[in-house]
Design a protein around this motif. Structure first.
Motif, PDB file in Angstrom:
ATOM      1  N   GLY A  44       0.821  -1.207   0.000  1.00 52.44           N
ATOM      2  CA  GLY A  44       0.000   0.000   0.000  1.00 52.44           C
ATOM      3  C   GLY A  44       0.849   1.249   0.000  1.00 52.44           C
ATOM      4  O   GLY A  44       2.066   1.211  -0.214  1.00 52.44           O
ATOM      5  N   ASP A  45       0.194   2.372   0.232  1.00 54.48           N
ATOM      6  CA  ASP A  45       0.888   3.660   0.314  1.00 54.48           C
ATOM      7  C   ASP A  45       1.388   3.865   1.737  1.00 54.48           C
ATOM      8  O   ASP A  45       0.599   3.857   2.693  1.00 54.48           O
ATOM      9  N   VAL A  46       2.679   4.071   1.872  1.00 53.31           N
ATOM     10  CA  VAL A  46       3.306   4.149   3.185  1.00 53.31           C
ATOM     11  C   VAL A  46       3.381   5.588   3.676  1.00 53.31           C
ATOM     12  O   VAL A  46       3.727   6.502   2.917  1.00 53.31           O
ATOM     13  N   VAL A  47       3.024   5.776   4.940  1.00 55.92           N
ATOM     14  CA  VAL A  47       3.228   7.058   5.633  1.00 55.92           C
ATOM     15  C   VAL A  47       4.257   6.773   6.722  1.00 55.92           C
ATOM     16  O   VAL A  47       3.934   6.214   7.772  1.00 55.92           O
ATOM     17  N   HIS A  48       5.491   7.151   6.471  1.00 50.70           N
ATOM     18  CA  HIS A  48       6.609   6.781   7.343  1.00 50.70           C
ATOM     19  C   HIS A  48       6.925   7.927   8.310  1.00 50.70           C
ATOM     20  O   HIS A  48       7.177   9.052   7.880  1.00 50.70           O
ATOM     21  N   ALA A  49       6.894   7.614   9.596  1.00 51.47           N
ATOM     22  CA  ALA A  49       7.148   8.637  10.620  1.00 51.47           C
ATOM     23  C   ALA A  49       8.618   8.760  10.967  1.00 51.47           C
ATOM     24  O   ALA A  49       8.972   9.541  11.864  1.00 51.47           O
ATOM     25  N   GLY A  50       9.478   8.011  10.286  1.00 49.88           N
ATOM     26  CA  GLY A  50      10.896   8.049  10.620  1.00 49.88           C
ATOM     27  C   GLY A  50      11.186   7.225  11.861  1.00 49.88           C
ATOM     28  O   GLY A  50      10.313   6.543  12.411  1.00 49.88           O
ATOM     29  N   LEU A  51      12.419   7.265  12.326  1.00 46.33           N
ATOM     30  CA  LEU A  51      12.791   6.551  13.543  1.00 46.33           C
ATOM     31  C   LEU A  51      12.242   7.292  14.757  1.00 46.33           C
ATOM     32  O   LEU A  51      12.481   8.484  14.943  1.00 46.33           O
ATOM     33  N   VAL A  52      11.485   6.582  15.599  1.00 49.11           N
ATOM     34  CA  VAL A  52      10.848   7.177  16.775  1.00 49.11           C
ATOM     35  C   VAL A  52      11.613   6.706  18.010  1.00 49.11           C
ATOM     36  O   VAL A  52      11.653   5.509  18.309  1.00 49.11           O
ATOM     37  N   GLU A  53      12.192   7.667  18.728  1.00 54.28           N
ATOM     38  CA  GLU A  53      12.974   7.340  19.920  1.00 54.28           C
ATOM     39  C   GLU A  53      12.341   7.878  21.195  1.00 54.28           C
ATOM     40  O   GLU A  53      12.478   7.280  22.266  1.00 54.28           O
ATOM     41  N   GLU A  55       9.099  10.486  23.298  1.00 45.54           N
ATOM     42  CA  GLU A  55       7.685  10.833  23.301  1.00 45.54           C
ATOM     43  C   GLU A  55       7.355  11.907  22.284  1.00 45.54           C
ATOM     44  O   GLU A  55       6.310  11.858  21.625  1.00 45.54           O
ATOM     45  N   SER A  56       8.209  12.896  22.157  1.00 38.64           N
ATOM     46  CA  SER A  56       7.938  13.971  21.196  1.00 38.64           C
ATOM     47  C   SER A  56       7.879  13.431  19.777  1.00 38.64           C
ATOM     48  O   SER A  56       7.064  13.880  18.960  1.00 38.64           O
ATOM     49  N   ALA A  62       1.794  10.573  15.675  1.00 38.06           N
ATOM     50  CA  ALA A  62       0.335  10.529  15.814  1.00 38.06           C
ATOM     51  C   ALA A  62      -0.318  11.622  14.977  1.00 38.06           C
ATOM     52  O   ALA A  62      -1.327  11.388  14.295  1.00 38.06           O
ATOM     53  N   ARG A  63       0.241  12.826  15.014  1.00 35.23           N
ATOM     54  CA  ARG A  63      -0.321  13.923  14.223  1.00 35.23           C
ATOM     55  C   ARG A  63      -0.228  13.611  12.733  1.00 35.23           C
ATOM     56  O   ARG A  63      -1.152  13.900  11.965  1.00 35.23           O
ATOM     57  N   LEU A  64       0.881  13.025  12.328  1.00 37.68           N
ATOM     58  CA  LEU A  64       1.052  12.676  10.918  1.00 37.68           C
ATOM     59  C   LEU A  64       0.051  11.609  10.492  1.00 37.68           C
ATOM     60  O   LEU A  64      -0.602  11.737   9.433  1.00 37.68           O
ATOM     61  N   PHE A  65      -0.096  10.561  11.288  1.00 36.93           N
ATOM     62  CA  PHE A  65      -1.022   9.480  10.930  1.00 36.93           C
ATOM     63  C   PHE A  65      -2.465   9.979  10.880  1.00 36.93           C
ATOM     64  O   PHE A  65      -3.238   9.587   9.993  1.00 36.93           O
ATOM     65  N   VAL A  85       6.455   5.554  25.098  1.00 40.57           N
ATOM     66  CA  VAL A  85       6.672   6.120  23.759  1.00 40.57           C
ATOM     67  C   VAL A  85       5.587   5.663  22.781  1.00 40.57           C
ATOM     68  O   VAL A  85       4.891   6.487  22.193  1.00 40.57           O
ATOM     69  N   PRO A  86       5.397   4.347  22.577  1.00 40.29           N
ATOM     70  CA  PRO A  86       4.290   3.950  21.700  1.00 40.29           C
ATOM     71  C   PRO A  86       2.934   4.365  22.254  1.00 40.29           C
ATOM     72  O   PRO A  86       2.014   4.669  21.482  1.00 40.29           O
TER      73      PRO A  86
END
Length: 362
Positions: A44-53, A55-56, A62-65, A85-86
């Motif tokens: 499918g079409d991917v919406v990638h948030a990058g590496l999440v380390e 809380e920020s 979350a805002r992006l998704f 974090v998750p």
């Protein structure tokens, strides 16, 4: 219609805090997260948030998704990640969650160092991640596999496809023609509950629109469709009946496309007696069926009276009681004197009931 999923990719790893000093792994972890997003892009079409380390980072994900209205969030950990974090991302979103417990290697070797461990130890964070989902009441699916395992990828694909179908159902419009048969509870449904729990909205479509369109379909289009179907299939129907069926199918297809419906359903008894579309019921002799129905109703009244269940609004008329000539009091219109309208009703031959019918009973 093929529906392409929109996939939110949440790849996490704890690299740096008071007890961890593996920040030097950030470029490799970032590349690994990108690789995972690329693997999922086939589904499918991917919406990638990058590496999440931190809380920020999770809040930004979350805002992006939410902004992209993703169909599913695929959550993974390259290395152990603190559950908060998750939680920050998943509590602030509503899309279904797939927890993919995956890594590149089958096992850690004795000589593997931190450069391998920090990219293949996400299973250490799975209990905490899934506990967050369970404790917050969030439904999720979990798949454990290696990244390149065919069976694992098949299950990931199936889960993502299900999320895409869920999206399609949320926007679907279903045309409904007619109404349920009276009293049949298996055909009754709550349209609002269907909209809330499954997704589609059911939209009434007047049968008149179909009936009118039935007559507007060009004969040439009907003939071409009949010829095409006969070339593909063996049709064991009367030619005239098959032609009417084809014309009906073309009318339905035309109206559904015109109004932008995604699906169509009908209680098609609404067309059975429409001479433009359906068929006529067998002809009755004038007055015969109504007379029989009247006779049956009067027999039932008499039977109730005989059993002692007479109600004020079901009493026999005065002229049907004592004093009426035998055989005349309950004669339906059009019957000869002496006819027995209740002869076909079970129990109507009972002498006491017959006496009641003639006015001789209480």
């Amino acid at each position: 219609m093929t529906v392409k999923a929109k996939i939110g990719v949440l790849v996490m790893a704890l690299l740096e805090d008071d007890y961890n000093r593996t920040g030097h792994m950030r470029p490799a972890a970032t590349a690994a997260a990108r690789d995972i997003a690329d693997r999922l892009a086939r589904f499918g079409d991917v919406v990638h948030a990058g590496l999440v380390e931190e809380e920020s980072h999770a809040a930004a994900a979350a805002r992006l998704f939410n902004a992209e209205d993703v169909d599913i969030i695929v959550a993974m950990e390259l290395a152990y990640t603190k559950g908060i974090v998750p939680a920050r991302c998943l509590i602030d979103t509503t899309a279904p969650v797939l927890v993919w417990n995956a890594q590149k290697i089958a096992r850690l070797g004795e000589d593997d160092g931190f450069d391998v461990v920090m990219l293949n130890s996400g299973m250490a964070g799975m209990p905490e991640l899934t506990a967050v989902l369970t404790r917050t009441g969030r439904d999720y699916t979990m798949i454990t596999s290696r990244l390149d395992d065919p069976e694992g990828l098949r299950r990931v694909e199936a889960t993502i496809k299900a999320a895409a179908i869920r999206r399609r159902l949320r926007t679907a419009r279903v045309a409904l023609v007619g109404h349920p048969f009276e009293g049949m509870t298996d055909l009754m449904f709550d349209g609002l509950s269907l909209r809330q729990d499954v997704g589609p909205v059911v939209w009434p479509l007047e049968p008149e629109k179909i009936a009118v369109r039935f007559g507007e379909i060009p004969q040439a289009e009907v003939d071409a469709t009949v010829a095409g179907e006969r070339a593909k299939y063996t049709v064991e129907m009367e030619p005239a009946l098959f032609e009417r069926s084809v014309r009906m199918a073309l009318a339905l297809e035309s109206v559904v496309k015109e109004h932008g419906f995604d699906a169509f359903t009908a209680f098609d008894q609404v067309w059975l007696t429409d001479p433009r579309v359906g068929r006529h019921p067998p002809r009755q002799r004038p007055g015969r069926y109504p007379q029989r129905r009247l006779a049956d109703r009067r027999c039932r009244r008499a039977a109730h009276q005989h059993r002692g269940r007479r109600q004020p609004d079901t009493r026999l008329p005065d002229h049907a009681r004592a004093g009426s000539p035998p055989g005349r009091g309950l004669q339906p219109r059009g019957r000869r004197d002496g006819a027995r309208p209740c002869q076909a009703i079970p129990g109507a031959s009972d002498p006491e009931i017959r006496a009641t019918l003639r006015g001789g009973g209480s």
